[in-house]
Design a protein around this motif. Structure first.
Motif, PDB file in Angstrom:
ATOM      1  N   LEU A   1       0.836  -1.209   0.000  1.00  0.00           N
ATOM      2  CA  LEU A   1       0.000   0.000   0.000  1.00  0.00           C
ATOM      3  C   LEU A   1       0.868   1.255   0.000  1.00  0.00           C
ATOM      4  CD1 LEU A   1      -2.854  -0.971   2.501  1.00  0.00           C
ATOM      5  CD2 LEU A   1      -3.080  -0.534   0.046  1.00  0.00           C
ATOM      6  N   SER A   2       1.955   1.232   0.799  1.00  0.00           N
ATOM      7  CA  SER A   2       2.868   2.389   0.850  1.00  0.00           C
ATOM      8  C   SER A   2       3.502   2.616  -0.509  1.00  0.00           C
ATOM      9  CB  SER A   2       3.965   2.154   1.891  1.00  0.00           C
ATOM     10  OG  SER A   2       3.420   1.983   3.166  1.00  0.00           O
ATOM     11  N   LEU A   3       3.940   1.511  -1.130  1.00  0.00           N
ATOM     12  CA  LEU A   3       4.560   1.610  -2.452  1.00  0.00           C
ATOM     13  C   LEU A   3       3.571   2.156  -3.469  1.00  0.00           C
ATOM     14  CD1 LEU A   3       7.072   1.047  -4.163  1.00  0.00           C
ATOM     15  CD2 LEU A   3       6.201  -1.271  -4.550  1.00  0.00           C
ATOM     16  N   PHE A   4       2.323   1.691  -3.365  1.00  0.00           N
ATOM     17  CA  PHE A   4       1.278   2.151  -4.286  1.00  0.00           C
ATOM     18  C   PHE A   4       1.056   3.657  -4.145  1.00  0.00           C
ATOM     19  CE2 PHE A   4      -3.259   3.184  -4.778  1.00  0.00           C
ATOM     20  CZ  PHE A   4      -3.419   2.934  -6.144  1.00  0.00           C
ATOM     21  N   PHE A   5       0.917   4.124  -2.892  1.00  0.00           N
ATOM     22  CA  PHE A   5       0.652   5.553  -2.672  1.00  0.00           C
ATOM     23  C   PHE A   5       1.858   6.419  -3.058  1.00  0.00           C
ATOM     24  CE2 PHE A   5      -2.677   3.959   0.291  1.00  0.00           C
ATOM     25  CZ  PHE A   5      -3.765   4.577  -0.319  1.00  0.00           C
ATOM     26  N   ILE A   6       3.059   5.880  -2.857  1.00  0.00           N
ATOM     27  CA  ILE A   6       4.252   6.622  -3.279  1.00  0.00           C
ATOM     28  C   ILE A   6       4.266   6.783  -4.793  1.00  0.00           C
ATOM     29  CG2 ILE A   6       6.776   6.485  -3.491  1.00  0.00           C
ATOM     30  CD1 ILE A   6       6.808   5.198  -0.687  1.00  0.00           C
ATOM     31  N   LEU A   7       3.945   5.691  -5.503  1.00  0.00           N
ATOM     32  CA  LEU A   7       3.907   5.740  -6.966  1.00  0.00           C
ATOM     33  C   LEU A   7       2.831   6.696  -7.457  1.00  0.00           C
ATOM     34  CD1 LEU A   7       4.420   1.955  -7.852  1.00  0.00           C
ATOM     35  CD2 LEU A   7       6.033   3.823  -8.201  1.00  0.00           C
ATOM     36  N   VAL A   8       1.673   6.655  -6.814  1.00  0.00           N
ATOM     37  CA  VAL A   8       0.580   7.569  -7.184  1.00  0.00           C
ATOM     38  C   VAL A   8       1.010   9.011  -6.924  1.00  0.00           C
ATOM     39  CG1 VAL A   8      -1.748   8.331  -6.583  1.00  0.00           C
ATOM     40  CG2 VAL A   8      -1.258   5.896  -6.842  1.00  0.00           C
ATOM     41  N   GLY A   9       1.668   9.234  -5.763  1.00  0.00           N
ATOM     42  CA  GLY A   9       2.133  10.584  -5.439  1.00  0.00           C
ATOM     43  C   GLY A   9       3.146  11.095  -6.448  1.00  0.00           C
ATOM     44  N   CYS A  10       4.060  10.200  -6.876  1.00  0.00           N
ATOM     45  CA  CYS A  10       5.072  10.594  -7.873  1.00  0.00           C
ATOM     46  C   CYS A  10       4.415  10.964  -9.194  1.00  0.00           C
ATOM     47  CB  CYS A  10       6.071   9.458  -8.081  1.00  0.00           C
ATOM     48  SG  CYS A  10       7.194   9.208  -6.697  1.00  0.00           S
ATOM     49  N   VAL A  11       3.433  10.133  -9.609  1.00  0.00           N
ATOM     50  CA  VAL A  11       2.734  10.411 -10.871  1.00  0.00           C
ATOM     51  C   VAL A  11       2.011  11.749 -10.798  1.00  0.00           C
ATOM     52  CG1 VAL A  11       0.860   9.671 -12.391  1.00  0.00           C
ATOM     53  CG2 VAL A  11       2.483   7.992 -11.506  1.00  0.00           C
ATOM     54  N   LEU A  12       1.312  11.978  -9.682  1.00  0.00           N
ATOM     55  CA  LEU A  12       0.596  13.251  -9.522  1.00  0.00           C
ATOM     56  C   LEU A  12       1.565  14.431  -9.499  1.00  0.00           C
ATOM     57  CD1 LEU A  12      -2.064  12.249  -6.826  1.00  0.00           C
ATOM     58  CD2 LEU A  12      -2.447  12.699  -9.261  1.00  0.00           C
ATOM     59  N   TYR A  13       2.721  14.252  -8.825  1.00  0.00           N
ATOM     60  CA  TYR A  13       3.731  15.319  -8.758  1.00  0.00           C
ATOM     61  C   TYR A  13       4.263  15.673 -10.148  1.00  0.00           C
ATOM     62  CZ  TYR A  13       8.430  17.248  -8.230  1.00  0.00           C
ATOM     63  OH  TYR A  13       9.562  18.012  -8.372  1.00  0.00           O
ATOM     64  N   PHE A  14       4.589  14.638 -10.923  1.00  0.00           N
ATOM     65  CA  PHE A  14       5.144  14.880 -12.262  1.00  0.00           C
ATOM     66  C   PHE A  14       4.122  15.494 -13.212  1.00  0.00           C
ATOM     67  CE2 PHE A  14       8.422  11.756 -10.968  1.00  0.00           C
ATOM     68  CZ  PHE A  14       9.552  12.482 -11.338  1.00  0.00           C
ATOM     69  N   LEU A  15       2.847  15.157 -13.030  1.00  0.00           N
ATOM     70  CA  LEU A  15       1.808  15.656 -13.935  1.00  0.00           C
ATOM     71  C   LEU A  15       1.248  17.006 -13.509  1.00  0.00           C
ATOM     72  CD1 LEU A  15      -0.195  12.367 -14.650  1.00  0.00           C
ATOM     73  CD2 LEU A  15       1.492  13.493 -16.121  1.00  0.00           C
TER      74      LEU A  15
END
Length: 261
Positions: free
Chosen positions: A32-46
Motif C-alpha cells: 500500500l505504501s509503495l502504491f501511494f508513493i507511486l501515485v504521489g510521484c505520478v501526480l507530482y510529475f503531472l
C-alpha cells in the motif's frame, strides 16, 4: 521445550496463525505504501507542483544573479525534470565573463545554477570609457556611464597590442592579494624599455617597473612596502634591483624649477 513435555499441533496453530497474519499485514502495508508513493510521484510529475518556481545562482562575482537567471532562458511552465540542463549551461556560457556553468534540478521545483567566472584583470581606459579585460585577454564592452571600475586596476595610455598583452600575461601570474594593491598602471615606454610602466598603489606608493619581469618582482612588493615609513611616500624602483626614492617636498620642487629657468 521442557524435557518430557510435548506441545500438540492444536497448541501451535494459533501461534502460527498470528505469525502469518503479522507477516501478511506487513506485506500489505508495504504494498500500500509503495502504491501511494507511486501515485504521489505520478501526480507530482503531472501537476504544476513540479514546474520551475525558482532559480538559484551560486558562484557569481561580477554578473548579478538576475543577469545569469535571464541568460539561462529557463521556461517556468515546464517540469524541472524536463529542463534541458545542457542547453541552459550552453546559453549561460555564451556570455564572455562565464568560464563554466553547471545546471541541476533541485526537488521539488527549483533549478540550481553554479557558475565560475573569468577574473577581470584590469580596465582599459579609452576616451571616457572603461573597458573590462578578462584573464583570457578578451576585452568587453565599455562600462555604462557612471559605472566605476572595481576589483582590478585601471590601465592608462595602453593600446591593444604587444605591450598590453605582455602586461596581462604578467598580471595573471600575480597573487590576487597583490593585484588588489594596484590602483592604476600607466604605460610609459622608453628607448631602453618598450614595456616600461608606472604603477600607482592603493597604499600611496608609486612603482617603476617593466612588464617583462613584473610577476617576478612584484611578489616582493608587500615586504618592501612594510620596511618603509608609511608617512614618507615615494617611488619604489623594481626595474633592475629594488630601491626607494622619497618624493621631494614641494619647496624643493619649486627650487629645482627656478634653477631650471
Amino acid at each position: 521445550m521442557e524435557k518430557g513435555k510435548v506441545i500438540s499441533i492444536e497448541d501451535r496453530i494459533p501461534k502460527l496463525k498470528k505469525i502469518r497474519k503479522r507477516n501478511t499485514n506487513r506485506r500489505l502495508i508495504f504494498l500500500l505504501s509503495l502504491f501511494f508513493i507511486l501515485v504521489g510521484c505520478v501526480l507530482y510529475f503531472l501537476s504544476p507542483l513540479s514546474h520551475v518556481k525558482s532559480v538559484e545562482v551560486e558562484g557569481n562575482r561580477y554578473l548579478s544573479k538576475a543577469q545569469i537567471a535571464k541568460l539561462s532562458n529557463i521556461n517556468k511552465n515546464q517540469s524541472i525534470w524536463k529542463v534541458d540542463t545542457a542547453q541552459i549551461a550552453a546559453n549561460i556560457k555564451e556570455k564572455p565573463e562565464i568560464k563554466s556553468a553547471e545546471v541541476v534540478p533541485v526537488f521539488p521545483n527549483s533549478i540550481k545554477i553554479t557558475v565560475s567566472e573569468h577574473n577581470k584583470m584590469a580596465y582599459l581606459l579609452k576616451g571616457k570609457h572603461f573597458y573590462p579585460i578578462l584573464e583570457n585577454g578578451e576585452i568587453l564592452d565599455g562600462l555604462e556611464t557612471g559605472e566605476i571600475p572595481v576589483f582590478a586596476p585601471v590601465l592608462i595610455d595602453f593600446k591593444e597590442g604587444k605591450a598590453l598583452n605582455r602586461l596581462l600575461e604578467e598580471l595573471v601570474k600575480l597573487p590576487e592579494e597583490i593585484q588588489n594593491l594596484v590602483s592604476e598602471i600607466h604605460y610609459k615606454p622608453t628607448k631602453m624599455d618598450p614595456y616600461h610602466i608606472i604603477m600607482y598603489m592603493n597604499d600611496g606608493f608609486e612603482v617603476s617597473a617593466t612588464s617583462e619581469t613584473l610577476s617576478e618582482k612584484m611578489v616582493h612588493y608587500p615586504s618592501i612596502a612594510n620596511q618603509l615609513d608609511p608617512k614618507v611616500k615615494g617611488i619604489i624602483d623594481l626595474e633592475v634591483g629594488s630601491f626607494f626614492k622619497a618624493y621631494q617636498p614641494p619647496e624643493q620642487e619649486e627650487e629645482k624649477e627656478k634653477e631650471g629657468e
